[in-house]
Design a protein around this motif. Structure first.
Motif, PDB file in Angstrom:
ATOM      1  N   LYS A   1       0.821  -1.206   0.000  1.00  0.00           N
ATOM      2  CA  LYS A   1       0.000   0.000   0.000  1.00  0.00           C
ATOM      3  C   LYS A   1       0.858   1.260   0.000  1.00  0.00           C
ATOM      4  O   LYS A   1       1.773   1.414   0.801  1.00  0.00           O
ATOM      5  CB  LYS A   1      -0.924   0.001   1.221  1.00  0.00           C
ATOM      6  CG  LYS A   1      -1.910   1.161   1.231  1.00  0.00           C
ATOM      7  CD  LYS A   1      -2.837   1.077   2.425  1.00  0.00           C
ATOM      8  CE  LYS A   1      -3.819   2.256   2.429  1.00  0.00           C
ATOM      9  NZ  LYS A   1      -4.725   2.202   3.602  1.00  0.00           N
ATOM     10  N   GLY A   2       0.547   2.135  -0.950  1.00  0.00           N
ATOM     11  CA  GLY A   2       1.242   3.418  -1.045  1.00  0.00           C
ATOM     12  C   GLY A   2       2.571   3.354  -1.754  1.00  0.00           C
ATOM     13  O   GLY A   2       3.225   4.381  -1.917  1.00  0.00           O
ATOM     14  N   LEU A   3       2.989   2.131  -2.182  1.00  0.00           N
ATOM     15  CA  LEU A   3       4.294   1.961  -2.837  1.00  0.00           C
ATOM     16  C   LEU A   3       4.131   1.299  -4.204  1.00  0.00           C
ATOM     17  O   LEU A   3       3.178   0.555  -4.444  1.00  0.00           O
ATOM     18  CB  LEU A   3       5.218   1.088  -1.987  1.00  0.00           C
ATOM     19  CG  LEU A   3       5.663   1.608  -0.619  1.00  0.00           C
ATOM     20  CD1 LEU A   3       6.523   0.559   0.066  1.00  0.00           C
ATOM     21  CD2 LEU A   3       6.415   2.914  -0.764  1.00  0.00           C
ATOM     22  N   LYS A   4       5.085   1.574  -5.073  1.00  0.00           N
ATOM     23  CA  LYS A   4       5.151   0.868  -6.349  1.00  0.00           C
ATOM     24  C   LYS A   4       6.616   0.588  -6.682  1.00  0.00           C
ATOM     25  O   LYS A   4       7.451   1.485  -6.627  1.00  0.00           O
ATOM     26  CB  LYS A   4       4.525   1.701  -7.466  1.00  0.00           C
ATOM     27  CG  LYS A   4       4.581   1.001  -8.833  1.00  0.00           C
ATOM     28  CD  LYS A   4       3.991   1.869  -9.936  1.00  0.00           C
ATOM     29  CE  LYS A   4       4.081   1.156 -11.277  1.00  0.00           C
ATOM     30  NZ  LYS A   4       3.556   2.001 -12.384  1.00  0.00           N
ATOM     31  N   VAL A   5       6.911  -0.666  -7.000  1.00  0.00           N
ATOM     32  CA  VAL A   5       8.263  -1.065  -7.416  1.00  0.00           C
ATOM     33  C   VAL A   5       8.219  -1.354  -8.913  1.00  0.00           C
ATOM     34  O   VAL A   5       7.451  -2.208  -9.369  1.00  0.00           O
ATOM     35  CB  VAL A   5       8.758  -2.307  -6.650  1.00  0.00           C
ATOM     36  CG1 VAL A   5      10.132  -2.723  -7.162  1.00  0.00           C
ATOM     37  CG2 VAL A   5       8.785  -2.037  -5.153  1.00  0.00           C
ATOM     38  N   GLU A   6       9.032  -0.645  -9.654  1.00  0.00           N
ATOM     39  CA  GLU A   6       9.078  -0.805 -11.111  1.00  0.00           C
ATOM     40  C   GLU A   6      10.483  -1.281 -11.501  1.00  0.00           C
ATOM     41  O   GLU A   6      11.461  -0.543 -11.372  1.00  0.00           O
ATOM     42  CB  GLU A   6       8.759   0.521 -11.800  1.00  0.00           C
ATOM     43  CG  GLU A   6       8.722   0.432 -13.313  1.00  0.00           C
ATOM     44  CD  GLU A   6       8.460   1.787 -13.964  1.00  0.00           C
ATOM     45  OE1 GLU A   6       8.316   1.833 -15.203  1.00  0.00           O
ATOM     46  OE2 GLU A   6       8.419   2.801 -13.237  1.00  0.00           O
TER      47      GLU A   6
ATOM     48  N   THR B   1       8.613   4.019  -5.856  1.00  0.00           N
ATOM     49  CA  THR B   1       7.793   5.228  -5.830  1.00  0.00           C
ATOM     50  C   THR B   1       6.902   5.240  -4.588  1.00  0.00           C
ATOM     51  O   THR B   1       6.234   4.248  -4.281  1.00  0.00           O
ATOM     52  CB  THR B   1       6.925   5.317  -7.095  1.00  0.00           C
ATOM     53  OG1 THR B   1       7.767   5.320  -8.247  1.00  0.00           O
ATOM     54  CG2 THR B   1       6.089   6.589  -7.098  1.00  0.00           C
ATOM     55  N   PHE B   2       6.914   6.385  -3.897  1.00  0.00           N
ATOM     56  CA  PHE B   2       6.011   6.633  -2.763  1.00  0.00           C
ATOM     57  C   PHE B   2       4.959   7.640  -3.247  1.00  0.00           C
ATOM     58  O   PHE B   2       5.299   8.770  -3.604  1.00  0.00           O
ATOM     59  CB  PHE B   2       6.779   7.220  -1.571  1.00  0.00           C
ATOM     60  CG  PHE B   2       7.938   6.376  -1.114  1.00  0.00           C
ATOM     61  CD1 PHE B   2       7.792   5.500  -0.048  1.00  0.00           C
ATOM     62  CD2 PHE B   2       9.176   6.462  -1.742  1.00  0.00           C
ATOM     63  CE1 PHE B   2       8.861   4.730   0.388  1.00  0.00           C
ATOM     64  CE2 PHE B   2      10.242   5.698  -1.312  1.00  0.00           C
ATOM     65  CZ  PHE B   2      10.093   4.815  -0.253  1.00  0.00           C
ATOM     66  N   PHE B   3       3.690   7.247  -3.274  1.00  0.00           N
ATOM     67  CA  PHE B   3       2.664   8.128  -3.833  1.00  0.00           C
ATOM     68  C   PHE B   3       2.295   9.277  -2.871  1.00  0.00           C
ATOM     69  O   PHE B   3       1.928  10.364  -3.309  1.00  0.00           O
ATOM     70  CB  PHE B   3       1.412   7.323  -4.176  1.00  0.00           C
ATOM     71  CG  PHE B   3       1.647   6.334  -5.283  1.00  0.00           C
ATOM     72  CD1 PHE B   3       1.829   6.761  -6.591  1.00  0.00           C
ATOM     73  CD2 PHE B   3       1.719   4.968  -5.013  1.00  0.00           C
ATOM     74  CE1 PHE B   3       2.049   5.852  -7.613  1.00  0.00           C
ATOM     75  CE2 PHE B   3       1.948   4.060  -6.034  1.00  0.00           C
ATOM     76  CZ  PHE B   3       2.116   4.494  -7.336  1.00  0.00           C
TER      77      PHE B   3
END
Length: 270
Positions: free
Chosen positions: A224-229, A238-240
């Motif tokens: 939650k609130g994070l994305k790993v690309e 990324t921290f939204f």
């Protein structure tokens, strides 16, 4: 003319005059033509002219086996005389054997082979297709590279030339495998409530797999609130909506089957 074969010296006319009583063309000891009569069975050999001034033959679709001496024999009232021409057949270069593409770990030894045929014997040269490469790296059928480095990866071109026609070239791809090397990993300052990004760039062959940790805890994709690309040469975290709890120390781990490396960075508030 057969494929790849060029006549350097065609059979010229044999000069005669009105004193000549008999004429013949011979290949070594075999009679090809005696006057207008054809003695050989080869359909490629034809009579071009038999006049008071010229006696000539032609060989069509020349083959390398046609090379050798040809003799025009002339019988006159006084004495026989002969004139000889030597036919030289040239063959364009052809690469008959070349090493397959190869994958090798950095530090290993590479041996590439390029075999070519032609007449005269072709000259073989190797060069590295690289902006940093200067000139040929080998003037031989064999190319030996000891302790290969990642900078020596890429395509190697074999060229075979003998001035009969344009050189023929073929390429071999050499892939040099090496463990990951992280080239860029910077800390980032982001205010609470804003979007934050941590970037980890790594070079590796095969491409690196990336993992992210906060302190000793691995971050999972879709958290939650994070994305790993993850891409072949970098990973972006990324921290939204950055919160106070997001601040801290993060570690990027890059790995492939040859090894792994890591780099730490900090997400902090401005």
């Amino acid at each position: 003319m057969s494929s790849g074969v060029v006549v350097k010296m065609r059979l010229g006319a044999c000069s005669v005059d009105n004193r000549v009583t008999r004429v013949a063309w011979l290949n070594r000891s075999s009679i090809l033509y005696a006057g207008n009569d054809k003695w050989c069975l080869d359909p490629r050999v034809v009579l071009l002219a038999n006049t008071k001034t010229q006696y000539s033959i032609q060989i069509q679709d020349v083959d390398v086996y046609d090379e050798g001496p040809y003799t025009c024999s002339v019988q006159t009232d006084n004495h026989p005389k002969t004139s000889r021409v030597h036919l030289i057949v040239q063959v364009s270069p052809k690469i008959t054997e070349i090493s397959p593409d190869i994958s090798i770990n950095e530090g290993g030894n590479v041996s590439l082979t390029c075999i070519a045929t032609g007449r005269p014997d072709p000259t073989i040269t190797w060069r590295h297709i690289s902006p940093k490469a200067v000139g040929f790296i080998s003037e031989d059928e064999y190319l030996e590279i000891t302790g290969i480095t990642r900078e020596q990866s890429g395509e190697y071109e074999c060229s075979a030339s003998n001035d009969v026609s344009a050189p023929v070239v073929q390429r071999v791809k050499v892939t040099v495998n090496y463990p990951p090397y992280i080239s860029d990993a910077k800390s980032s300052g982001v205010p609470v409530g804003q979007k934050g990004i941590l970037l980890c760039e790594a070079s590796a062959v095969p491409s690196a797999d990336f993992q992210w940790y906060k302190d000793d805890k691995r971050l999972a994709e879709g958290q939650k609130g994070l994305k790993v690309e993850n891409k072949p040469f970098f990973s972006r975290l990324t921290f939204f909506n950055v919160s106070e709890q997001d601040y801290g120390n993060y570690t990027c781990v890059a790995s492939n089957q040859l090894g792994n490396t890591n780099a730490s960075m900090i997400l902090y508030g401005e």
